[in-house]
Write an enzyme that holds these catalytic residues in place. Structure first.
Site, mmCIF file in Angstrom:
data_model
loop_
_atom_site.group_PDB
_atom_site.id
_atom_site.type_symbol
_atom_site.label_atom_id
_atom_site.label_comp_id
_atom_site.label_asym_id
_atom_site.label_seq_id
_atom_site.Cartn_x
_atom_site.Cartn_y
_atom_site.Cartn_z
ATOM 1 N N ASP A 182 4.839 -2.632 -7.857
ATOM 2 C CA ASP A 182 4.192 -1.537 -7.124
ATOM 3 C C ASP A 182 4.355 -0.221 -7.891
ATOM 4 O O ASP A 182 3.429 0.588 -7.950
ATOM 5 C CB ASP A 182 4.795 -1.402 -5.720
ATOM 6 C CG ASP A 182 4.473 -2.597 -4.841
ATOM 7 O OD1 ASP A 182 3.457 -3.270 -5.105
ATOM 8 O OD2 ASP A 182 5.237 -2.867 -3.896
ATOM 9 N N GLY A 186 0.834 -1.200 0.000
ATOM 10 C CA GLY A 186 0.000 0.000 0.000
ATOM 11 C C GLY A 186 0.869 1.250 0.000
ATOM 12 O O GLY A 186 0.698 2.152 -0.831
ATOM 13 N N ALA A 187 1.816 1.284 0.930
ATOM 14 C CA ALA A 187 2.712 2.435 1.044
ATOM 15 C C ALA A 187 3.524 2.602 -0.243
ATOM 16 O O ALA A 187 3.682 3.716 -0.750
ATOM 17 C CB ALA A 187 3.636 2.249 2.244
HETATM 18 P P1 ADP Z 1 5.995 -7.812 -9.628
HETATM 19 O O1 ADP Z 1 7.044 -6.801 -9.253
HETATM 20 O O2 ADP Z 1 4.622 -7.443 -9.186
HETATM 21 O O3 ADP Z 1 6.390 -9.215 -9.269
HETATM 22 P P2 ADP Z 1 6.963 -8.026 -12.359
HETATM 23 O O4 ADP Z 1 8.208 -8.647 -11.854
HETATM 24 O O5 ADP Z 1 6.269 -8.681 -13.499
HETATM 25 O O6 ADP Z 1 5.874 -7.791 -11.236
HETATM 26 O O7 ADP Z 1 7.348 -6.530 -12.792
HETATM 27 C C1 ADP Z 1 6.381 -5.530 -12.962
HETATM 28 C C2 ADP Z 1 6.733 -4.643 -14.137
HETATM 29 O O8 ADP Z 1 8.011 -4.057 -13.932
HETATM 30 C C3 ADP Z 1 6.838 -5.385 -15.464
HETATM 31 O O9 ADP Z 1 5.572 -5.539 -16.047
HETATM 32 C C4 ADP Z 1 7.747 -4.441 -16.232
HETATM 33 O O10 ADP Z 1 7.005 -3.315 -16.675
HETATM 34 C C5 ADP Z 1 8.720 -3.962 -15.153
HETATM 35 N N1 ADP Z 1 9.937 -4.802 -15.021
HETATM 36 C C6 ADP Z 1 10.201 -5.739 -14.081
HETATM 37 N N2 ADP Z 1 11.417 -6.292 -14.257
HETATM 38 C C7 ADP Z 1 11.962 -5.674 -15.332
HETATM 39 C C8 ADP Z 1 13.215 -5.776 -16.020
HETATM 40 N N3 ADP Z 1 14.153 -6.643 -15.640
HETATM 41 N N4 ADP Z 1 13.417 -4.989 -17.104
HETATM 42 C C9 ADP Z 1 12.467 -4.102 -17.521
HETATM 43 N N5 ADP Z 1 11.271 -3.950 -16.903
HETATM 44 C C10 ADP Z 1 11.012 -4.715 -15.818
#
Ligand code: ADP
Length: 302
Positions: free
Chosen positions: A251, A40-41
């Site tokens: 987030d 949330g934060a």
């Molecule tokens: P969460 O952090 O909720 O586990 P993800 O790991 O899928 O979700 O990452 C969320 C978003 O962050 C992705 O949809 C993408 O837009 C961006 N992202 C995450 N990791 C990378 C990366 N290594 N390179 C570029 N964008 C990234």
């Protein structure tokens, strides 16, 4: 118009150690880091840094942890005037032990986050307007999310729900939101079918729509994301960056998306900006301090 976030507030206490102790063992750590967190934060801060007026509704303990947990939010101008203080529970805490090789062990104390209830919902009912966006996650009791959803529906506010951490026990009513944003692991758990690539993510996004979500987004880490609407299913490739730490990327994605929708960007533009903001956040270590500002993301897109 504001982004109103109803969700968790935590303080992470991170001890660096050569080896995670086994039961009964005592070991000396090399150092301790404290880091504000809680989904949330985090999402409130991300939306704020991306240009929105943000109100965070949550709960902390009557303790010194709360000051630290809220420090960056306060400094960056998130409205904290609707945060309740528990007399019974501590601020939410995560005790994290990290080995030099990256292995970790985490103990979460939800504390005041699990005490969120009628008082917070009363606050929500008073402040939410039809123009506001309500953003929630799943680190607070499910029934509070359900009741908040009903309040938002009655008032006419759009709801963005991040079903994280995912649970196979979510009541079905929670899927009836305007926007749902699981990552691939969460989508797999919610739907009971593996989501491993763009193809399976597209199928999952379609299925999440049949469960009640108006727009379903499945985040795919470095591969970007897919999003399904009434008009079709689209793929937004990941942005090539030198990623060093993806903690909190999801987030940042949702906070940025909420901020840009609140600024009335059309959907494809808001998705593109959120994808860039999340990618940018992975290029620096740490969670909240690494969250990007709108001016830097705008620069990146030009
Ligand atoms: P969460 O952090 O909720 O586990 P993800 O790991 O899928 O979700 O990452 C969320 C978003 O962050 C992705 O949809 C993408 O837009 C961006 N992202 C995450 N990791 C990378 C990366 N290594 N390179 C570029 N964008 C990234």
């Amino acid at each position: 118009m504001s982004v109103v976030v109803l969700g968790s507030i935590n303080l992470d206490l991170i001890a660096q150690i050569d080896k995670i102790p086994v039961a009964g063992e005592t070991r000396i750590a090399q150092g301790l880091l404290t880091s504000p967190g809680g989904k949330g934060a985090n999402q409130a801060l991300a939306a704020r840094r991306m240009g929105a007026e943000v109100i965070l509704v949550g709960m902390v303990g009557d303790d010194a942890f709360a000051m630290q947990a809220l420090r960056i939010l306060r400094q960056d101008g998130v409205d904290l005037s609707h945060i309740g203080v528990s007399r019974q529970h501590t601020t939410g805490l995560a005790f994290i032990t990290v080995e030099s090789g990256g292995q970790n062990a985490i103990t979460v104390v939800p504390g005041a986050n699990y005490e969120l209830g009628s008082e917070a919902l009363g606050q929500l009912e008073r402040i939410l307007t039809p123009q506001d966006l309500l953003v929630m996650q799943a680190e607070i009791p499910f029934e509070v999310i359900e009741r908040a959803l009903m309040i938002a529906r009655r008032i006419g506010s759009q709801v963005l729900w991040d079903p994280a951490p995912a649970s196979a026990q979510f009541p079905h009513s929670l899927f009836h939101v305007n926007v749902i944003t699981p990552n691939q692991t969460e989508a797999s758990l919610l739907l009971g079918t593996p989501v491993t690539d763009v193809r399976s993510a597209k199928a999952a996004a379609r299925q999440l729509r049949t469960l009640g979500a108006e727009i379903a987004i499945v985040k795919l880490g470095a591969q970007g994301l897919v999003w399904a609407t009434a008009h079709g299913v689209f793929y937004e490739p990941g942005i090539a960056v030198h990623a060093v730490d993806a903690v909190g990327a999801g987030d940042v994605f949702l906070g940025a998306l909420a901020a840009r929708l609140d600024a009335k960007d059309p959907w494809p533009q808001a998705i593109k900006i959120a994808n860039h903001a999340a990618a940018l956040s992975t290029t620096q270590r740490g969670a909240q301090p690494s969250f990007p500002w709108w001016k830097d993301v705008r620069q990146m897109i030009k």
